[in-house]
Enzyme design. Structure first.
Site, PDB file in Angstrom:
ATOM      1  N   CYS A 148      36.581  31.969  36.182  1.00 10.79           N
ATOM      2  CA  CYS A 148      37.400  33.328  35.874  1.00 10.79           C
ATOM      3  C   CYS A 148      38.554  33.514  36.887  1.00 10.79           C
ATOM      4  O   CYS A 148      39.637  33.467  36.633  1.00 10.79           O
ATOM      5  CB  CYS A 148      36.394  34.681  35.885  1.00 10.79           C
ATOM      6  SG  CYS A 148      37.487  36.088  35.735  1.00 10.79           S
TER       7      CYS A 148
ATOM      8  N   CYS B   4      39.441  42.472  42.328  1.00 12.82           N
ATOM      9  CA  CYS B   4      39.055  42.934  40.918  1.00 12.82           C
ATOM     10  C   CYS B   4      38.055  43.682  41.208  1.00 12.82           C
ATOM     11  O   CYS B   4      36.984  43.595  41.929  1.00 12.82           O
ATOM     12  CB  CYS B   4      38.798  41.460  40.029  1.00 12.82           C
ATOM     13  SG  CYS B   4      40.143  40.448  40.125  1.00 12.82           S
TER      14      CYS B   4
ATOM     15  N   CYS C 106      37.759  33.489  46.267  1.00  9.06           N
ATOM     16  CA  CYS C 106      38.373  33.094  45.113  1.00  9.06           C
ATOM     17  C   CYS C 106      38.740  31.701  44.794  1.00  9.06           C
ATOM     18  O   CYS C 106      39.011  31.276  43.587  1.00  9.06           O
ATOM     19  CB  CYS C 106      39.514  34.229  44.616  1.00  9.06           C
ATOM     20  SG  CYS C 106      40.842  34.434  45.739  1.00  9.06           S
TER      21      CYS C 106
ATOM     22  N   CYS D   3      34.348  42.663  40.736  1.00  8.23           N
ATOM     23  CA  CYS D   3      33.819  41.956  41.547  1.00  8.23           C
ATOM     24  C   CYS D   3      33.824  42.422  43.145  1.00  8.23           C
ATOM     25  O   CYS D   3      33.748  41.683  44.148  1.00  8.23           O
ATOM     26  CB  CYS D   3      34.430  40.451  41.659  1.00  8.23           C
ATOM     27  SG  CYS D   3      34.133  39.286  40.140  1.00  8.23           S
TER      28      CYS D   3
HETATM   29 FE1  SF4 Z   1      37.572  37.177  37.730  1.00  7.91          FE
HETATM   30 FE2  SF4 Z   1      35.928  38.353  39.551  1.00  7.91          FE
HETATM   31 FE3  SF4 Z   1      37.682  36.488  40.162  1.00  7.91          FE
HETATM   32 FE4  SF4 Z   1      39.044  38.696  39.531  1.00  7.91          FE
HETATM   33  S1  SF4 Z   1      37.738  38.478  41.434  1.00  7.91           S
HETATM   34  S2  SF4 Z   1      39.485  36.744  38.935  1.00  7.91           S
HETATM   35  S3  SF4 Z   1      37.394  39.486  38.066  1.00  7.91           S
HETATM   36  S4  SF4 Z   1      35.810  36.442  38.978  1.00  7.91           S
END
Ligand code: SF4
Length: 240
Positions: free
Chosen positions: A120, A203, A229, A206
């Protein structure tokens, strides 16, 4: 000009005892070296606000990118609007991923951030940043050493093996207190979620409220093994 491709440990030193702990000096060097070939990737957390204010003193026309995953809190979009109003000459780009959330769901299933958060983040953050950095030699990031154990070795100028760019991190010596002192002294707008127990804001799915002075990012991907991330791995640097 130092680039990823011709990287040789730069013999530069910045005064970490200056009023901004070297940040303004690093930014002056960065914009005079790279001109339009440098981009600030901002998450619009409180460090980002400080960095925007410092950048605006060095280059009021700087380009800033926000990785707009489509999953951010409304409060984050609100602070972006406030910053746009306060610094009208800055160019703030909201960079979206190739896939909409609906397309991502169709291709990879519901709530990919739960089933495969690394994928993601790759689709919604890493690929968009890669595209944004295509035409520049360097980028700026608000990483601070104190922020988390994964960031304690960051330098002012780093060789970024992830994006094959030079990564400039002016705030490495700033503490959490330094950041807030600067924000209050200069009456800067900031994300109101910081006042509700969120030291680090990403986000919505998360990010949880959390306060651990030893690890200000402990509310990110809480309960999962994931710590970053993926934007900030594999960097080597100099000029501490
Ligand atoms: Fe996806 Fe969470 Fe990464 Fe945002 S922080 S891009 S929702 S996995």
């Amino acid at each position: 000009m130092i680039t990823y491709q011709n990287w040789l440990t730069p013999e530069l030193s910045f005064d970490s005892n200056s009023e901004t702990k070297g940040a303004l000096e690093v930014l002056e060097w960065a914009y005079s070296t790279y001109g339009d070939e440098i981009l600030y990737s901002c998450s619009f957390g409180v460090e980002g606000i400080v960095l925007i204010d410092l950048i605006s003193k060095v280059n009021p026309y700087a380009h800033i990118v926000f990785l707009d995953t489509g999953l951010h809190f409304q409060e984050t979009y609100d602070v972006i609007d406030q910053i746009k109003e306060k610094y009208p000459n800055l160019t703030i780009i909201l960079k979206k991923p190739q896939l909409t959330l609906e397309e991502q769901q169709e291709e990879y299933g519901k709530e990919l951030w739960k089933s495969n958060p690394n994928l993601c983040c790759h689709l919604r953050k890493i690929e968009p940043l890669k595209e944004s950095l295509d035409h520049v030699s360097a980028w700026i990031s608000g990483l601070r050493r104190e922020q988390s154990p994964t960031r304690k070795n960051v330098q002012y100028i780093n060789k970024d093996d992830k994006f094959h760019k030079v990564k400039v991190c002016p705030l490495i010596h700033w503490t959490w207190k330094d950041i807030w002192r600067y924000v209050h002294k200069n009456q800067l707008p900031y994300n109101v979620l910081h006042d509700k127990g969120y030291p680090s804001i990403g986000c919505q799915p998360c990010t949880q409220p959390a306060f651990n002075e030893q690890d200000l990012r402990s509310g990110r991907w809480a309960g999962q093994e994931k710590l970053e991330c993926g934007l900030h791995v594999s960097t080597r640097g100099t000029s501490s």
